[in-house]
Design a protein around this motif. Structure first.
Motif, PDB file in Angstrom:
ATOM      1  N   GLN A  84      50.236  48.608  32.795  1.00  0.00           N
ATOM      2  CA  GLN A  84      51.318  49.216  32.041  1.00  0.00           C
ATOM      3  C   GLN A  84      51.519  48.456  30.737  1.00  0.00           C
ATOM      4  N   ALA A  85      52.133  49.089  29.786  1.00  0.00           N
ATOM      5  CA  ALA A  85      52.323  48.476  28.463  1.00  0.00           C
ATOM      6  C   ALA A  85      53.018  47.126  28.566  1.00  0.00           C
ATOM      7  N   GLU A  86      53.968  47.016  29.492  1.00  0.00           N
ATOM      8  CA  GLU A  86      54.732  45.761  29.603  1.00  0.00           C
ATOM      9  C   GLU A  86      53.925  44.629  30.228  1.00  0.00           C
ATOM     10  N   ASP A  87      52.712  44.929  30.696  1.00  0.00           N
ATOM     11  CA  ASP A  87      51.857  43.877  31.255  1.00  0.00           C
ATOM     12  C   ASP A  87      51.139  43.105  30.155  1.00  0.00           C
ATOM     13  N   GLU A  88      51.227  43.595  28.938  1.00  0.00           N
ATOM     14  CA  GLU A  88      50.594  42.886  27.819  1.00  0.00           C
ATOM     15  C   GLU A  88      51.324  41.561  27.602  1.00  0.00           C
ATOM     16  N   ALA A  89      50.618  40.468  27.831  1.00  0.00           N
ATOM     17  CA  ALA A  89      51.218  39.133  27.824  1.00  0.00           C
ATOM     18  C   ALA A  89      50.096  38.104  27.961  1.00  0.00           C
ATOM     19  N   ASP A  90      50.483  36.837  27.915  1.00  0.00           N
ATOM     20  CA  ASP A  90      49.569  35.753  28.245  1.00  0.00           C
ATOM     21  C   ASP A  90      49.750  35.402  29.716  1.00  0.00           C
ATOM     22  N   TYR A  91      48.658  35.094  30.379  1.00  0.00           N
ATOM     23  CA  TYR A  91      48.696  34.744  31.796  1.00  0.00           C
ATOM     24  C   TYR A  91      48.064  33.375  31.993  1.00  0.00           C
ATOM     25  N   TYR A  92      48.756  32.537  32.768  1.00  0.00           N
ATOM     26  CA  TYR A  92      48.271  31.189  33.037  1.00  0.00           C
ATOM     27  C   TYR A  92      48.173  30.971  34.540  1.00  0.00           C
ATOM     28  N   THR A 148      44.534  39.923  39.672  1.00  0.00           N
ATOM     29  CA  THR A 148      44.240  41.308  39.336  1.00  0.00           C
ATOM     30  C   THR A 148      45.540  42.043  39.039  1.00  0.00           C
ATOM     31  N   VAL A 149      45.554  42.732  37.922  1.00  0.00           N
ATOM     32  CA  VAL A 149      46.672  43.596  37.581  1.00  0.00           C
ATOM     33  C   VAL A 149      46.161  45.027  37.681  1.00  0.00           C
ATOM     34  N   SER A 150      46.686  45.760  38.634  1.00  0.00           N
ATOM     35  CA  SER A 150      46.258  47.143  38.846  1.00  0.00           C
ATOM     36  C   SER A 150      47.253  48.089  38.175  1.00  0.00           C
ATOM     37  N   PRO A 164      45.859  51.791  29.896  1.00  0.00           N
ATOM     38  CA  PRO A 164      46.933  52.055  30.871  1.00  0.00           C
ATOM     39  C   PRO A 164      46.380  52.742  32.118  1.00  0.00           C
ATOM     40  N   GLY A 165      46.821  52.242  33.267  1.00  0.00           N
ATOM     41  CA  GLY A 165      46.377  52.792  34.540  1.00  0.00           C
ATOM     42  C   GLY A 165      45.151  52.111  35.111  1.00  0.00           C
ATOM     43  N   GLN A 166      44.400  51.409  34.273  1.00  0.00           N
ATOM     44  CA  GLN A 166      43.215  50.697  34.747  1.00  0.00           C
ATOM     45  C   GLN A 166      43.608  49.355  35.348  1.00  0.00           C
ATOM     46  N   SER A 167      42.591  48.641  35.851  1.00  0.00           N
ATOM     47  CA  SER A 167      42.808  47.305  36.403  1.00  0.00           C
ATOM     48  C   SER A 167      42.130  46.271  35.522  1.00  0.00           C
ATOM     49  N   VAL A 168      42.695  45.083  35.516  1.00  0.00           N
ATOM     50  CA  VAL A 168      42.082  43.960  34.827  1.00  0.00           C
ATOM     51  C   VAL A 168      42.140  42.759  35.760  1.00  0.00           C
ATOM     52  N   THR A 169      41.065  41.985  35.781  1.00  0.00           N
ATOM     53  CA  THR A 169      41.002  40.789  36.625  1.00  0.00           C
ATOM     54  C   THR A 169      40.730  39.570  35.762  1.00  0.00           C
ATOM     55  N   ILE A 170      41.511  38.519  35.992  1.00  0.00           N
ATOM     56  CA  ILE A 170      41.400  37.271  35.239  1.00  0.00           C
ATOM     57  C   ILE A 170      40.955  36.178  36.195  1.00  0.00           C
ATOM     58  N   SER A 171      39.955  35.404  35.779  1.00  0.00           N
ATOM     59  CA  SER A 171      39.477  34.304  36.620  1.00  0.00           C
ATOM     60  C   SER A 171      40.092  32.986  36.193  1.00  0.00           C
TER      61      SER A 171
END
Lengths: 120, 105
Positions: B81-89, B76-78, B14-21
């Protein structure tokens, strides 16, 4: 945004035809801004675009499904439909109807999805 | 048409960033700015969160951002938050990516 709702049988026997209907509210299937689409998600796999139908009745199908799929419109009921023949267990999936907008080429509105299981 | 390539998973605290290519080809991601991203919570309808590479629909938090370089687009999700847990397409035209499962640790 339009609202979409899928309906149809949740169980289909192998080799039979899957038939689903999507009811549109808050918009019209006669809109020339939207392509009425079907997308599916098999268990453990990703999203697959199956095809769409335009208000004119013109269709565009994913080559992977083209030989088995037929899409149609019912403007009197504000609905569009999917039929897929010769189903197998590999066609078990959650099926979504969605709008693909001509403005920015995205799937803007989605139905909640309907699980269809191919099961004998 | 082959699916666009995404990593199967990504995670962050939580609070960190994640980047998906999302890697495509010159015929889709590389040559056109029609890249979109969808968030999918299991059992719910997928939701459009980015379109035309960088644009956010109304109501999508600015924690979600998109970019592109060559044939690869990124989400990028900066401030995870807990609700960001999901699948991304990702998607380009009518072709979807393979999907990335984001876990919030």
């Amino acid at each position: 945004q339009v609202q979409l709702q899928e309906s149809g049988p949740g169980l289909v026997e192998p080799s039979e035809t899957l038939s689903l209907t999507c009811t549109v509210s808050g918009g019209s299937v006669k809109s020339n801004n939207d392509y009425w689409s079907w997308i599916r998600k098999p268990p453990g796999k990703g999203l697959e675009w199956m095809g769409y139908i335009y208000y004119s009745g013109n269709t565009n199908y994913n080559p992977s499904f083209e030989s088995r799929v037929t899409m149609s419109l019912d403007t009197s009921k504000n609905q569009f439909s999917l039929e897929m023949s010769s189903v197998t267990a590999a066609d078990t999936a959650v099926y979504y109807c969605a709008t693909y907008t001509s403005r920015n080429l995205v799937f803007e509105s989605w139905g909640q999805g309907m699980l269809v299981t191919v099961f004998s | 048409q082959s699916a666009l390539t995404q990593p199967p998973s990504a995670s962050g605290s939580p609070g960190q960033s994640v980047t998906i290519s999302c890697t495509g080809t010159n015929s889709d991601v590389g040559d056109y700015n029609y890249v979109s991203w969808y968030q999918h919570h299991p059992g719910k309808a997928p939701k459009l969160i980015i379109y035309e590479v960088t644009k956010r629909p109304s109501g999508v938090p600015d924690r979600f951002s998109g970019s592109k370089s060559g044939n690869t687009a990124s989400l990028t999700v900066s401030g995870l938050q807990a609700e960001d847990e999901a699948d991304y397409y990702c998607s380009s035209f009518r072709n979807f990516g393979t999907g990335t499962q984001v876990t919030v640790l």
